[in-house]
Write a protein that holds these residues in place. Structure first.
Motif, PDB file in Angstrom:
ATOM      1  N   ALA A  11      28.628 -82.476 -56.113  1.00 45.05           N
ATOM      2  CA  ALA A  11      28.854 -84.016 -56.364  1.00 45.05           C
ATOM      3  C   ALA A  11      28.496 -84.995 -57.101  1.00 45.05           C
ATOM      4  O   ALA A  11      29.575 -85.767 -57.724  1.00 45.05           O
ATOM      5  CB  ALA A  11      28.856 -83.969 -55.125  1.00 45.05           C
ATOM      6  N   ASP A  12      26.988 -85.233 -57.354  1.00 39.31           N
ATOM      7  CA  ASP A  12      26.644 -86.387 -57.774  1.00 39.31           C
ATOM      8  C   ASP A  12      27.801 -85.835 -59.646  1.00 39.31           C
ATOM      9  O   ASP A  12      27.657 -86.770 -60.063  1.00 39.31           O
ATOM     10  CB  ASP A  12      25.291 -85.648 -58.318  1.00 39.31           C
ATOM     11  CG  ASP A  12      24.952 -86.937 -59.172  1.00 39.31           C
ATOM     12  OD1 ASP A  12      25.217 -87.786 -59.673  1.00 39.31           O
ATOM     13  OD2 ASP A  12      23.701 -86.949 -59.772  1.00 39.31           O
ATOM     14  N   ASN A  13      27.115 -84.884 -60.046  1.00 39.35           N
ATOM     15  CA  ASN A  13      28.172 -84.356 -61.107  1.00 39.35           C
ATOM     16  C   ASN A  13      29.074 -84.530 -61.450  1.00 39.35           C
ATOM     17  O   ASN A  13      29.837 -85.364 -62.414  1.00 39.35           O
ATOM     18  CB  ASN A  13      27.462 -82.645 -61.947  1.00 39.35           C
ATOM     19  CG  ASN A  13      26.450 -82.480 -62.148  1.00 39.35           C
ATOM     20  OD1 ASN A  13      25.603 -82.295 -63.486  1.00 39.35           O
ATOM     21  ND2 ASN A  13      25.237 -82.220 -61.274  1.00 39.35           N
ATOM     22  N   VAL A  14      30.237 -84.301 -60.399  1.00 38.56           N
ATOM     23  CA  VAL A  14      30.947 -84.473 -60.507  1.00 38.56           C
ATOM     24  C   VAL A  14      31.635 -86.037 -60.598  1.00 38.56           C
ATOM     25  O   VAL A  14      33.042 -86.827 -61.059  1.00 38.56           O
ATOM     26  CB  VAL A  14      31.886 -84.233 -58.966  1.00 38.56           C
ATOM     27  CG1 VAL A  14      33.874 -84.633 -58.757  1.00 38.56           C
ATOM     28  CG2 VAL A  14      32.104 -82.377 -59.107  1.00 38.56           C
ATOM     29  N   GLY A  15      30.849 -86.425 -59.616  1.00 39.79           N
ATOM     30  CA  GLY A  15      31.107 -88.178 -59.834  1.00 39.79           C
ATOM     31  C   GLY A  15      31.534 -88.851 -61.221  1.00 39.79           C
ATOM     32  O   GLY A  15      31.479 -90.141 -61.437  1.00 39.79           O
ATOM     33  N   ASP A  16      29.837 -88.303 -62.247  1.00 36.27           N
ATOM     34  CA  ASP A  16      29.554 -89.288 -63.070  1.00 36.27           C
ATOM     35  C   ASP A  16      30.455 -88.589 -64.172  1.00 36.27           C
ATOM     36  O   ASP A  16      31.402 -89.683 -64.891  1.00 36.27           O
ATOM     37  CB  ASP A  16      28.656 -88.062 -63.999  1.00 36.27           C
ATOM     38  CG  ASP A  16      27.340 -87.871 -63.970  1.00 36.27           C
ATOM     39  OD1 ASP A  16      27.402 -89.168 -62.643  1.00 36.27           O
ATOM     40  OD2 ASP A  16      26.661 -87.173 -63.805  1.00 36.27           O
ATOM     41  N   ASN A  17      31.765 -87.577 -63.978  1.00 35.14           N
ATOM     42  CA  ASN A  17      33.174 -87.261 -64.320  1.00 35.14           C
ATOM     43  C   ASN A  17      34.357 -88.513 -63.645  1.00 35.14           C
ATOM     44  O   ASN A  17      34.846 -89.598 -64.590  1.00 35.14           O
ATOM     45  CB  ASN A  17      33.823 -86.237 -64.460  1.00 35.14           C
ATOM     46  CG  ASN A  17      32.784 -84.905 -65.420  1.00 35.14           C
ATOM     47  OD1 ASN A  17      33.245 -84.831 -66.760  1.00 35.14           O
ATOM     48  ND2 ASN A  17      31.764 -84.424 -64.870  1.00 35.14           N
ATOM     49  N   VAL A  18      34.484 -88.882 -63.112  1.00 35.22           N
ATOM     50  CA  VAL A  18      35.356 -89.522 -61.642  1.00 35.22           C
ATOM     51  C   VAL A  18      35.395 -90.768 -61.807  1.00 35.22           C
ATOM     52  O   VAL A  18      36.210 -91.653 -62.118  1.00 35.22           O
ATOM     53  CB  VAL A  18      35.697 -88.975 -60.300  1.00 35.22           C
ATOM     54  CG1 VAL A  18      36.530 -87.213 -60.405  1.00 35.22           C
ATOM     55  CG2 VAL A  18      34.196 -89.330 -59.525  1.00 35.22           C
ATOM     56  N   GLY A  19      34.124 -91.198 -61.926  1.00 32.53           N
ATOM     57  CA  GLY A  19      33.489 -92.531 -62.178  1.00 32.53           C
ATOM     58  C   GLY A  19      33.262 -93.045 -63.561  1.00 32.53           C
ATOM     59  O   GLY A  19      34.148 -94.086 -64.006  1.00 32.53           O
ATOM     60  N   ASP A  20      32.599 -92.382 -64.418  1.00 35.23           N
ATOM     61  CA  ASP A  20      31.530 -92.975 -65.479  1.00 35.23           C
ATOM     62  C   ASP A  20      32.659 -92.691 -66.592  1.00 35.23           C
ATOM     63  O   ASP A  20      32.590 -93.206 -68.189  1.00 35.23           O
ATOM     64  CB  ASP A  20      30.534 -92.503 -66.018  1.00 35.23           C
ATOM     65  CG  ASP A  20      30.110 -93.018 -64.801  1.00 35.23           C
ATOM     66  OD1 ASP A  20      29.967 -94.247 -64.029  1.00 35.23           O
ATOM     67  OD2 ASP A  20      28.542 -92.422 -64.981  1.00 35.23           O
ATOM     68  N   VAL A  21      33.644 -91.055 -66.493  1.00 36.60           N
ATOM     69  CA  VAL A  21      34.855 -91.246 -67.171  1.00 36.60           C
ATOM     70  C   VAL A  21      36.077 -91.766 -67.199  1.00 36.60           C
ATOM     71  O   VAL A  21      36.682 -92.440 -67.736  1.00 36.60           O
ATOM     72  CB  VAL A  21      34.740 -89.336 -68.108  1.00 36.60           C
ATOM     73  CG1 VAL A  21      35.876 -89.140 -68.897  1.00 36.60           C
ATOM     74  CG2 VAL A  21      33.291 -89.176 -68.075  1.00 36.60           C
TER      75      VAL A  21
END
Length: 787
Positions: free
Chosen positions: A268-278
């Motif tokens: 979920a943390d790695n998913v969040g990097d994409n949906v939030g920061d990308v």
């Protein structure tokens, strides 16, 4: 020059208030061509990216999990936003189609029955393209992460940097390509079959047609801003809820490494990097890019040359960014300063080129007697571009662990997490000084040179190289994901060292990008505020007027309210993740030892649902607050409110973004450079706590504030024709509807928010009581499950 001259709007020789004969396609000819070039570049880079190897089956499995989680989140988010978009579309069509009594509303001198369709269509176009930019960037980023890991394993640092930067560049060129293509196309479309009446000659009629077309583009910016706000808020809540949950339980309580596969919240943390920061960041800067062009075109007041100039400068910036991309390179074994210089080469080379291109364009747009004015505008473009670079450098100084401010936070960790937080807050507040001085100097200088239009063109200049600037920002989450995959796939330590070096650089570039976004947001918002004053016929807004001052105070409060809501949302969502992670460690046999697999899907589902629900309340305030002030009190109060929001929003955004970035890199300073004893020490754990506090600062609340001030300004500009010429309290009863809707929505969402918060409290107590630290539990002690 003959071929270029045939594409130019015909320059004026006398009255610069109106253009000579021209066509709308000439205004956007270069921008359409260059936006197509940007999209072709994005396709080329995507194919190039796919030529790199994906790695082992285990790495691909992890990558696919991250990609499916990110897609599931965006699909859920876009379902919610689709309802919002069509609701606003209907409202715009109704408002702009009606022909209200002349003594109440004055939409135009000669109302056009197609204005409602135009406004609604532009709104949907802006929303759709903004969402598409976020989706495209997320798709490429989730494919580039595993290829970056493989490159770090097999080919070294230089190739890994190239792969990650290529993934980020796809995002950058997609954003500028879609943004400029959509804006140019809708501008041309808005000039077709436009009824403007006989205003005394073809030149005046052409000017009025351009003014009406640009006015419709405010709805395009409104659509882009709305998607950007919701995407940034929801994505920020998602990524930081998962990150905080993973860090507090995994690194602090369980004493296991970051991105350890035993941690249920890691995916979920790695998913969040994409949906939030990308995806969220892409929608954010898409809105900044188109908003700056809309503001400049609006302040051109129907002058074809000045309307065309921001489109052409943005197109020239795309060409310059193409060259800047190929200038980025480094060598294996490079340190942080050398890696940063590798990215700086791309930004600096593209900046020099865009200045050269701008000089050529200005010389063609303003020949003969008009050259003096043209070179003043060119100076504003140059000032804006230089200001963006300087803000980035100032942000880098306060957030990179190569410099004293971040190192001082690490040193403060020797005495515990409290001093880490105190030092970080102090550094964040101090970091407001350089950007404010730079922005103030930019505003004063550009206003002295070319008035309000000069300030707007400074924002266009600052964002002209967005293609390569955004690439350096979007590269960071890709490098972060690459490190996560390396850890979860249990690759050699040297691979994680390589990805950690890229990740630390990504933290700095992300912080630099946030500072750049805030600076451009202030210039764009100020230009939109000026355009709103003109369209609403506000005149002089005296700060000593109680109505204006009340608006200033109310507007200054809104960023704090917005930041509070997003921080509380992260706390709530992170609490649910913490409960779930603790529960899994306490109830799944062998999870701590690595013989059982964590249920990462559960954490992904919790983050998705929580973030989408929590984005509603901040979005309601952002959209309805300008309408409340404008309709209930009047345009002067709204003018003051926008001014107050811009001022306080800038300070709060800079402080939160830089403090969060410094806290993050203070932890990286220990993990990468071995400062203060290295990993596992009490100093390291203290800095992890500081990083946890800084996560929602830098990735949720801080970045969302620059969208807040732009969205409020864009909503106000869209509503300006409705309240044009109103006096204070003249039609206060028109404000009762938005106020009533706001109150009802606040009561419902607030009740739902606190109801769920109270429901979480009991399971937390149960989990802590039965399994305070799962590392101390050999046999699961808690059998009950929490929802």
């Amino acid at each position: 020059m003959t071929e270029l001259g045939s594409m130019l709007p015909a320059p004026c020789t006398s009255d610069m208030a109106y253009p000579c004969n021209t066509t709308s396609i000439n205004v956007v000819s270069l921008s359409l061509a260059c936006s197509g070039l940007a999209l072709l570049m994005a396709i080329f880079l995507t194919k190039k990216l796919r030529s790199y190897e994906r790695g082992t089956p285990e790495m691909n499995k992890l990558c696919d999990k991250i990609k499916s989680g990110a897609r599931a989140f965006l699909v859920t988010e876009y379902k919610y936003l689709t309802m919002f978009v069509f609701l606003v579309f209907a409202v715009l069509v109704i408002i702009y189609t009606l022909d209200p009594p002349s003594n109440l509303l004055s939409l135009a001198d000669n109302p056009d029955r197609l204005d409602g369709i135009r406004a609604g269509g532009c709104f949907i176009g802006g929303a759709l393209l903004s969402a598409s930019a976020g989706w495209a960037g997320m798709s490429v980023a989730t494919d580039a992460n595993v290829r970056t890991t493989q490159a770090a394993d097999k080919q070294g640092l230089s190739v890994a940097l190239r792969v990650a930067f290529t993934g980020g560049a796809v995002m950058g060129f997609t954003v500028v390509g879609l943004g400029l293509a959509g804006l140019s196309f809708f501008f041309w479309l808005m000039t077709l079959n436009r009824s403007v009446g006989d205003l005394g000659g073809s030149e005046h009629a052409a000017a009025r047609s351009l003014i009406a077309a640009v006015d419709s583009l405010a709805s395009f910016g409104f659509g882009a801003s709305s998607i950007a706000l919701f995407a940034r808020v929801a994505g920020g809540i998602y990524t930081k809820a998962a990150d905080v949950g993973a860090d507090l339980v995994g690194k602090v309580e369980m004493d296991i490494p970051e991105d350890d596969p035993r941690n249920p919240a890691v995916i979920a943390d790695n998913v969040g990097d994409n949906v939030g920061d990308v995806a969220g960041m892409g929608a954010d800067l898409f809105e900044s890019f188109v908003g700056s062009i809309i503001a400049a075109a609006t302040l051109a007041n129907g002058n074809a040359v000045k309307v065309a100039l921001p489109f052409w400068i943005a197109g020239a910036g795309i060409v310059a960014s193409l060259f800047g991309f190929f200038a980025v390179s480094t060598k294996d074994g490079a340190n942080q300063r050398q890696l940063m210089f590798a990215l700086h080469k791309g930004v600096i080379s593209s900046s020099v080129l865009v200045l050269a291109f701008s000089a050529v364009i200005v010389s063609q747009f303003f020949p003969g007697d008009q050259s003096a004015e043209g070179w003043k505008i060119f100076a504003c473009i140059a000032i804006g571009l230089i200001a963006g670079i300087l803000i980035g450098q100032a942000t880098e100084y306060y957030t990179s662990y190569s410099f004293w401010p971040t190192q001082s936070i690490t040193q403060a960790g020797v005495t515990g997490p409290a001093t880490v937080i105190i030092q970080g807050l102090g550094i964040g507040m101090m970091s407001c000084v350089p950007p404010v001085l730079i922005i103030v100097a930019t505003i004063l200088g550009c206003n002295a040179l070319s008035g309000d239009y000069g300030v707007a063109m400074a924002a266009v200049g600052m964002l002209s190289t967005l293609g390569v600037t955004l690439a350096t920002d979007a590269y960071g989450p890709i490098a972060d994901n690459a490190g996560g995959i390396a850890e979860m796939a249990e690759l050699e330590e040297r691979v994680r060292e390589t990805t950690d070096a890229l990740d630390a650089l990504g933290n700095t570039t992300a912080a630099t990008g946030k500072g750049f976004a805030i600076g451009s947001a202030v210039l764009t918002s100020l230009s939109l505020l000026t355009a709103f004053k003109d369209k609403a016929q506000v005149g002089v807004a005296d700060i000593g007027d109680p109505v204006v001052l009340s608006g200033v105070l109310f507007g200054a409060m809104l960023p704090f309210l917005f930041a509070a809501l997003t921080m509380l949302s992260v706390q709530k969502a992170a609490g649910a993740i913490i409960i779930e992670v603790r529960r899994q460690f306490a109830t799944i046999d062998g999870l701590r030892e690595g013989t059982a697999e964590a249920d990462s899907d559960r954490c992904v589902a919790i983050s998705t649902q929580s973030s989408v629900e929590e984005m509603i309340l901040p979005g309601v305030y952002a959209v309805l607050s300008p309408l409340m002030a404008g309709l209930l009190i009047g345009p002067k109060c709204l003018t003051g409110m926008l001014g107050g929001a811009i001022a306080s929003g800038m300070m709060l955004a800079i402080m939160m973004a830089n403090a969060g970035g410094a806290w993050d890199n203070s932890k990286k300073y220990i993990e990468i450079e071995g400062a203060c004893g290295g990993k596992g020490t009490t100093t390291h754990k203290a800095c992890v706590v500081g990083d946890t506090v800084g996560d929602p600062f830098k990735d949720t609340s801080g970045p969302s504030l620059n969208i807040l001030i732009k969205l409020m300004s864009m909503v106000s500009l869209t509503a300006a024709p409705i309240i044009r010429g109103w006096q204070d309290w003249q039609f206060w009863y028109w404000g009762l509807l938005p106020i009533g809707l706001c109150v009802i929505a606040t009561i419902l969402v607030h009740h739902y928010y606190w109801k769920n918060t109270q429901d979480i409290a009991a399971p937390i107590d149960d989990v802590i009581k039965d399994a305070p630290l799962a590392k101390d539990v050999e046999t699961p002690a808690a059998e009950e499950e929490t929802s």
